[in-house]
Write a protein that holds these residues in place. Structure first.
Motif, PDB file in Angstrom:
ATOM      1  N   GLY A   1      19.608  37.066  43.405  1.00 38.16           N
ATOM      2  CA  GLY A   1      19.141  36.291  42.263  1.00 38.16           C
ATOM      3  C   GLY A   1      20.136  36.190  41.126  1.00 38.16           C
ATOM      4  N   ARG A   2      21.336  36.706  41.299  1.00 41.87           N
ATOM      5  CA  ARG A   2      22.348  36.644  40.236  1.00 41.87           C
ATOM      6  C   ARG A   2      23.134  35.345  40.366  1.00 41.87           C
ATOM      7  NH1 ARG A   2      25.632  42.168  40.415  1.00 41.87           N
ATOM      8  NH2 ARG A   2      26.642  41.120  38.672  1.00 41.87           N
ATOM      9  N   ARG A   3      23.215  34.617  39.268  1.00 45.48           N
ATOM     10  CA  ARG A   3      23.890  33.324  39.274  1.00 45.48           C
ATOM     11  C   ARG A   3      25.334  33.430  38.800  1.00 45.48           C
ATOM     12  NH1 ARG A   3      20.342  28.852  36.354  1.00 45.48           N
ATOM     13  NH2 ARG A   3      22.095  27.649  37.205  1.00 45.48           N
ATOM     14  N   HIS A   4      25.632  34.426  37.985  1.00 43.23           N
ATOM     15  CA  HIS A   4      26.978  34.549  37.421  1.00 43.23           C
ATOM     16  C   HIS A   4      27.522  35.941  37.716  1.00 43.23           C
ATOM     17  CE1 HIS A   4      26.447  30.740  35.306  1.00 43.23           C
ATOM     18  NE2 HIS A   4      25.267  31.188  34.887  1.00 43.23           N
ATOM     19  N   ARG A   5      28.812  36.000  37.959  1.00 44.62           N
ATOM     20  CA  ARG A   5      29.464  37.276  38.206  1.00 44.62           C
ATOM     21  C   ARG A   5      29.844  37.926  36.886  1.00 44.62           C
ATOM     22  NH1 ARG A   5      32.117  33.730  41.808  1.00 44.62           N
ATOM     23  NH2 ARG A   5      31.605  34.091  43.997  1.00 44.62           N
ATOM     24  N   PRO A   6      29.893  39.259  36.857  1.00 48.56           N
ATOM     25  CA  PRO A   6      30.376  39.937  35.650  1.00 48.56           C
ATOM     26  C   PRO A   6      31.843  39.606  35.408  1.00 48.56           C
ATOM     27  CG  PRO A   6      29.204  41.461  37.109  1.00 48.56           C
ATOM     28  CD  PRO A   6      29.411  40.189  37.879  1.00 48.56           C
ATOM     29  N   PRO A   7      32.316  39.790  34.179  1.00 53.27           N
ATOM     30  CA  PRO A   7      33.738  39.524  33.886  1.00 53.27           C
ATOM     31  C   PRO A   7      34.652  40.407  34.735  1.00 53.27           C
ATOM     32  CG  PRO A   7      32.463  39.741  31.855  1.00 53.27           C
ATOM     33  CD  PRO A   7      31.563  40.157  32.980  1.00 53.27           C
ATOM     34  N   HIS A   8      35.742  39.823  35.208  1.00 55.12           N
ATOM     35  CA  HIS A   8      36.762  40.521  36.001  1.00 55.12           C
ATOM     36  C   HIS A   8      36.190  41.089  37.303  1.00 55.12           C
ATOM     37  CE1 HIS A   8      39.249  40.141  32.461  1.00 55.12           C
ATOM     38  NE2 HIS A   8      38.380  40.825  31.747  1.00 55.12           N
ATOM     39  N   PHE A   9      35.089  40.518  37.786  1.00 53.46           N
ATOM     40  CA  PHE A   9      34.479  41.007  39.019  1.00 53.46           C
ATOM     41  C   PHE A   9      35.394  40.742  40.211  1.00 53.46           C
ATOM     42  CE2 PHE A   9      31.916  40.203  42.817  1.00 53.46           C
ATOM     43  CZ  PHE A   9      31.213  41.389  42.908  1.00 53.46           C
ATOM     44  N   LEU A  10      35.900  39.529  40.321  1.00 51.31           N
ATOM     45  CA  LEU A  10      36.741  39.181  41.463  1.00 51.31           C
ATOM     46  C   LEU A  10      38.079  39.915  41.423  1.00 51.31           C
ATOM     47  CD1 LEU A  10      36.058  35.346  41.757  1.00 51.31           C
ATOM     48  CD2 LEU A  10      35.281  37.158  43.290  1.00 51.31           C
ATOM     49  N   GLU A  11      38.598  40.166  40.214  1.00 47.90           N
ATOM     50  CA  GLU A  11      39.843  40.924  40.122  1.00 47.90           C
ATOM     51  C   GLU A  11      39.674  42.333  40.691  1.00 47.90           C
ATOM     52  OE1 GLU A  11      38.556  39.060  37.898  1.00 47.90           O
ATOM     53  OE2 GLU A  11      40.061  37.769  36.962  1.00 47.90           O
TER      54      GLU A  11
ATOM     55  N   ARG B   1      41.399  44.460  44.364  1.00 43.96           N
ATOM     56  CA  ARG B   1      41.870  45.828  44.588  1.00 43.96           C
ATOM     57  C   ARG B   1      41.186  46.443  45.803  1.00 43.96           C
ATOM     58  NH1 ARG B   1      41.884  45.718  38.836  1.00 43.96           N
ATOM     59  NH2 ARG B   1      39.716  46.428  38.761  1.00 43.96           N
ATOM     60  N   ASP B   2      39.909  46.118  45.996  1.00 47.21           N
ATOM     61  CA  ASP B   2      39.214  46.609  47.197  1.00 47.21           C
ATOM     62  C   ASP B   2      39.829  46.016  48.464  1.00 47.21           C
ATOM     63  OD1 ASP B   2      37.534  48.012  45.544  1.00 47.21           O
ATOM     64  OD2 ASP B   2      35.964  46.478  45.543  1.00 47.21           O
ATOM     65  N   VAL B   3      40.177  44.736  48.407  1.00 46.46           N
ATOM     66  CA  VAL B   3      40.812  44.093  49.563  1.00 46.46           C
ATOM     67  C   VAL B   3      42.143  44.776  49.876  1.00 46.46           C
ATOM     68  CG1 VAL B   3      41.894  41.962  50.375  1.00 46.46           C
ATOM     69  CG2 VAL B   3      39.682  41.871  49.233  1.00 46.46           C
ATOM     70  N   ALA B   4      42.904  45.106  48.835  1.00 46.20           N
ATOM     71  CA  ALA B   4      44.182  45.792  49.045  1.00 46.20           C
ATOM     72  C   ALA B   4      43.972  47.152  49.702  1.00 46.20           C
ATOM     73  CB  ALA B   4      44.920  45.948  47.724  1.00 46.20           C
TER      74      ALA B   4
ATOM     75  N   LEU C   1      41.074  37.669  51.147  1.00 46.71           N
ATOM     76  CA  LEU C   1      42.025  37.628  50.039  1.00 46.71           C
ATOM     77  C   LEU C   1      42.216  36.195  49.548  1.00 46.71           C
ATOM     78  CD1 LEU C   1      44.176  38.935  48.226  1.00 46.71           C
ATOM     79  CD2 LEU C   1      45.795  38.688  50.129  1.00 46.71           C
ATOM     80  N   ASP C   2      42.440  35.262  50.470  1.00 43.71           N
ATOM     81  CA  ASP C   2      42.617  33.861  50.084  1.00 43.71           C
ATOM     82  C   ASP C   2      41.360  33.313  49.413  1.00 43.71           C
ATOM     83  OD1 ASP C   2      45.132  33.993  51.169  1.00 43.71           O
ATOM     84  OD2 ASP C   2      44.550  33.100  53.091  1.00 43.71           O
ATOM     85  N   ALA C   3      40.186  33.692  49.943  1.00 47.12           N
ATOM     86  CA  ALA C   3      38.935  33.216  49.356  1.00 47.12           C
ATOM     87  C   ALA C   3      38.746  33.765  47.948  1.00 47.12           C
ATOM     88  CB  ALA C   3      37.760  33.609  50.240  1.00 47.12           C
TER      89      ALA C   3
ATOM     90  N   ILE D   1      38.744  32.671  42.145  1.00 41.90           N
ATOM     91  CA  ILE D   1      39.288  32.925  40.804  1.00 41.90           C
ATOM     92  C   ILE D   1      39.849  31.633  40.218  1.00 41.90           C
ATOM     93  CG2 ILE D   1      41.123  34.108  39.539  1.00 41.90           C
ATOM     94  CD1 ILE D   1      40.713  36.498  41.376  1.00 41.90           C
ATOM     95  N   ASN D   2      40.569  30.869  41.036  1.00 39.36           N
ATOM     96  CA  ASN D   2      41.101  29.578  40.561  1.00 39.36           C
ATOM     97  C   ASN D   2      39.984  28.611  40.219  1.00 39.36           C
ATOM     98  OD1 ASN D   2      43.778  30.379  40.866  1.00 39.36           O
ATOM     99  ND2 ASN D   2      43.852  29.720  43.011  1.00 39.36           N
ATOM    100  N   VAL D   3      38.909  28.603  41.022  1.00 39.74           N
ATOM    101  CA  VAL D   3      37.781  27.720  40.731  1.00 39.74           C
ATOM    102  C   VAL D   3      37.144  28.077  39.393  1.00 39.74           C
ATOM    103  CG1 VAL D   3      35.438  27.108  41.471  1.00 39.74           C
ATOM    104  CG2 VAL D   3      37.295  27.145  43.137  1.00 39.74           C
TER     105      VAL D   3
END
Length: 326
Positions: free
Chosen positions: A170-180, A184-187, A251-253, A258-260
């Motif tokens: 039910g969350r529509r927006h991500r917290p700030p710096h969530f994808l950043e 690090r998790d992907v790395a 990683l690409d996604a 982030i670009n979107v």
């Protein structure tokens, strides 16, 4: 620390404080964990073979990792350890087939060794000789590697749900710096999978070498187990390549999302500046201080200017909505 294991599964502690004059004839495995120089010299004297040091195990030359010397077979493999932490690593483990005894030299605690020790009593036919111990130990190491990859897949799936969003949350927006943070998790996952791939490559070379050892060739069951473990390593290597592809896609996604989000922010500012430009123009016109301005004498000049500014902002806004730009 030196621990010995006999054919019947009995554990024998070997210490430099009271060094034995000779090894027990039923001793089939000697495990050296972070051995000291004195412990190395004691085992060398008992077996009559050189024990590789930490620097010797780090040598990455294939000719230095797999060789035979005076009837003893020396092998080195890189194993994954600390896989459950944020900093997984590789540790070099030495395997030495010295007659009827297997010697392992390691400077870390890969979990596979603990699992193998706990299940030694379940080995079919028992710990008959060093070749059986070696192949069964390698089988446990490969099984543990498969378990590491399974855990990595589960974590990557959870990470993908976080990146792309869970519709049930039910969350529509991500917290700030969530994808950043997810980057690090992907790395971290990429580091674990890369270490696992390097470990599988070293195990593959070692199994190919083990298969040629006379003691392994002499035992049909051990020889077939060696083939099975080699096939497992090959399938795990292919699976590792598949997981690496998923990590690359994730990683690409993440970078794309982030670009979107950044483009959406720039889009809002661009539209806001365009919408506010006509009202700014109206305010600028009626803010000029020329002596002759007919509107200065209008009774309703101020409301007219406000209405003109509002109208000039509303029209572009609804135009953008009609075009689907908002």
């Amino acid at each position: 620390m030196i621990t010995g294991y006999c054919v019947n599964g009995e554990t024998v502690a070997l210490s430099t404080a009271e060094p034995p004059s000779a090894l027990r004839p039923d001793l089939v495995w000697i495990d050296l964990v972070e051995p000291t120089k004195a412990e190395d010299l004691m085992i060398e004297g008992l077996l009559g073979i050189p024990i590789p040091t930490r620097d010797d195990l780090r040598d990455i030359e294939p000719s230095s990792r797999l060789y035979t010397d005076d009837g003893a077979v020396f092998m080195t493999a890189s194993l994954v350890y600390r896989s459950d932490t944020e900093m997984p690593g590789l540790t070099d483990v030495g395997f030495i087939l010295a007659g009827k005894c297997l010697v392992t030299v390691r400077y870390a605690e890969p979990r596979a060794f603990g699992l193998f020790k706990a299940g030694m009593h379940r080995i079919p036919g028992g710990c008959r000789n060093s070749a059986v111990i070696l192949t069964r130990l390698l089988e446990t190491i490969v099984d543990r590697t498969a378990e590491i990859l399974e855990q990595a897949v589960d974590r990557i799936d959870d990470l993908a749900l976080q990146v792309f969003g869970d519709k049930t949350s039910g969350r529509r927006h991500r917290p700030p710096h969530f994808l950043e943070a997810r980057l690090r998790d992907v790395a971290g996952h990429h580091r674990l999978v890369a270490k696992t791939r390097d470990s599988l490559a070293s195990l593959s070379r070692l199994l190919t070498f083990v298969y040629t050892v006379p003691d392994v060739q002499a035992d049909k069951e051990t020889r077939e187990l060696c083939r099975t473990v080699s096939r497992d390593i090959q399938s795990l290597s292919e699976h590792t390549a598949f997981i690496s592809g998923n990590i690359t896609f994730l990683l690409d996604a993440s970078l794309g999302l982030i670009n979107v989000e950044q483009n959406a922010i720039i889009k809002i500012f661009s539209i806001a500046s365009v919408v506010l430009l006509p009202p700014t123009l109206v305010a600028s016109v009626y803010g000029m201080n020329f002596r002759i301005m007919p509107e200065l004498e209008w009774q309703f000049g101020y409301p007219w200017a406000l209405a003109a500014m509002v109208l000039s902002a509303v029209i572009p806004f609804f135009f953008f909505r009609w075009k689907g730009w908002l």
